[in-house]
Scaffold this motif. Structure first.
Motif, PDB file in Angstrom:
ATOM      1  N   GLU A 134       0.835  -1.206   0.000  1.00 26.83           N
ATOM      2  CA  GLU A 134       0.000   0.000   0.000  1.00 26.83           C
ATOM      3  C   GLU A 134       0.871   1.259   0.000  1.00 26.83           C
ATOM      4  OE1 GLU A 134      -2.739   2.405   3.180  1.00 26.83           O
ATOM      5  OE2 GLU A 134      -2.930   0.221   3.149  1.00 26.83           O
ATOM      6  N   ARG A 174       1.096   4.113  -2.986  1.00 25.32           N
ATOM      7  CA  ARG A 174       0.813   5.529  -2.705  1.00 25.32           C
ATOM      8  C   ARG A 174       2.011   6.406  -3.072  1.00 25.32           C
ATOM      9  NH1 ARG A 174      -3.900   6.221  -0.068  1.00 25.32           N
ATOM     10  NH2 ARG A 174      -4.783   4.449   1.083  1.00 25.32           N
ATOM     11  N   SER A 234       2.497   9.387  -6.282  1.00 26.81           N
ATOM     12  CA  SER A 234       2.604  10.744  -5.760  1.00 26.81           C
ATOM     13  C   SER A 234       3.945  11.403  -6.055  1.00 26.81           C
ATOM     14  CB  SER A 234       2.367  10.752  -4.250  1.00 26.81           C
ATOM     15  OG  SER A 234       3.409  10.068  -3.565  1.00 26.81           O
TER      16      SER A 234
END
Length: 404
Positions: free
Chosen positions: A279, A283, A287
């Motif tokens: 996870e 992310r 980003s």
């Protein structure tokens, strides 16, 4: 084959996932802030006790213990996906649910092998989360991967036993709430059967002759949340003979019974750690930009994420199969599968977390993300409950037996 979880497991999963989102993840930063203000780094942050109270009120308590009289009465197969969820926050979630090692293994020992007085005095407060405990087996002077090497002496003296020896990496022993040690030592060091030389005995922390000398670091971490890993000296520590667990010579068998469930619990939580790492990796990838495009568009990142997902799905199926076998044919019947997951899971999860660290750059090794601590925990599990090489040796011999 039916891969669906049963109704009770699904109900508990939903409750636990909500508990993690609402209480555990927000408490991670709070626990660190509170710990910095404590008089001793080994004291428990207030938020941990708040989590425990909330978990207990929601029925998310003692989920690990299949004995319905003492625990939640879940099978290994039912507990596996719940332990995986707690592995996403290994410093807080297992403790919040009273499902943290080494207390889990010690409670299993007392529930299975303890007499009524031992259960009343030590198991009941452990089940209630009122005290903590430690399991004193590993020693610095011998290769403790071979439990028959243990040198600590448990000598009978009238109505007492006298314990002398030195242990280290005794998990939980720095915690001021740790009130009891289960100590493994030799009652019959010259016995003909090397697996009948050892016994286990209950030694209260405040026993004269027991000294918790220092905290042992793990890759620079002191692991405050689990109560540290201590060096402990037993210098003629005297306890009543009634503190012996089982009978003299049963220590090795009790240790094997204790370590079987512990190994699968570690592997369940490791899968949760891997999921948290994936996870965080995803992310981060969406980003951040490098060399003109998002990290998520870099081919090597695609490979890391895809390989991680494939690996986790494989590991989960192997762990669930092992849990199912433990439920249906017993720990002995699932011995090969327990060894297989103990070899495969830490090795693979260390690699997944390592890739997540790499993707985070300097942030990956910092205290601002949980990855460095997750890596240290996962890497340690290549040693804990028996080094991987010991399990590989045993598993290979089992395979070769069919051809000899």
């Amino acid at each position: 084959m039916d891969f669906a979880f049963d109704a009770r497991t699904e109900e508990l999963r939903a409750k636990l996932l909500a508990f993690m989102d609402e209480y555990v993840y927000p408490a991670e930063a709070v626990a660190e802030e509170q710990r910095a203000a404590l008089a001793s780094p080994w004291d428990t942050p207030a938020v941990v006790e708040e989590l425990k109270a909330e978990a207990r009120s929601q029925g998310l308590w003692n989920l690990f213990l299949p004995d319905a009289h003492h625990g939640a009465g879940l099978t290994n197969l039912q507990y596996a996906p719940l332990a995986e969820i707690t592995g996403r926050s290994p410093q807080l979630a297992p403790t919040a649910l009273n499902c943290a090692a080494p207390d889990t293994g010690n409670m299993e020992v007392l529930a299975q092998f303890g007499d009524e007085q031992q259960k009343k005095q030590w198991l009941e407060p452990l089940l209630a989360g009122e005290i903590r405990s430690a399991f004193a087996m590993t020693e610095p002077e011998v290769a403790s991967s071979d439990a028959t090497n243990i040198e600590t002496r448990i000598r009978r003296d009238g109505d007492n036993y006298v314990i002398t020896g030195r242990k280290w990496y005794i998990s939980g022993a720095m915690n001021p709430h740790c009130k009891i040690f289960i100590v493994m030592g030799k009652t019959d060091p010259d016995g003909a059967d090397i697996r009948r030389q050892q016994s286990m005995i209950l030694v209260p922390r405040d026993t004269p002759g027991v000294t918790v000398k220092r905290a042992m670091q793990v890759f620079g971490y002191e692991d405050h949340s689990h109560g540290g890993h201590a060096e402990v000296v037993f210098d003629e520590a005297r306890v009543p003979a009634a503190n012996l667990i089982g009978e003299e010579g049963s220590g090795f068998a009790i240790a094997q019974a204790r370590l079987g469930p512990g190994r699968i619990h570690h592997c369940m939580r490791l899968i949760g750690m891997a999921e948290r790492a994936i996870e965080l990796m995803c992310r981060r990838a969406v980003s951040r930009t490098a060399f003109g495009k998002a990290l998520a568009q870099q081919g090597v990142v695609h490979n890391w994420i895809a390989d991680a997902r494939v690996t986790v799905e494989q590991l989960r199926l192997l762990v669930l199969k092992t849990a199912w076998m433990m439920d249906t044919v017993g720990n002995k019947g699932a011995h090969a599968e327990i060894q297989a997951i103990k070899i495969a899971t830490p090795r693979a999860v260390v690699d997944i977390i390592d890739k997540a660290i790499q993707l985070h750059g300097a942030g990956g090794v910092s205290q601002d993300f949980p990855l460095a601590e997750l890596w240290a925990s996962a890497r340690t599990l290549k040693l804990a409950d028996g080094p991987d090489e010991v399990h590989q040796r045993s598993l290979a011999r089992r395979e070769l037996k069919r051809y000899v």
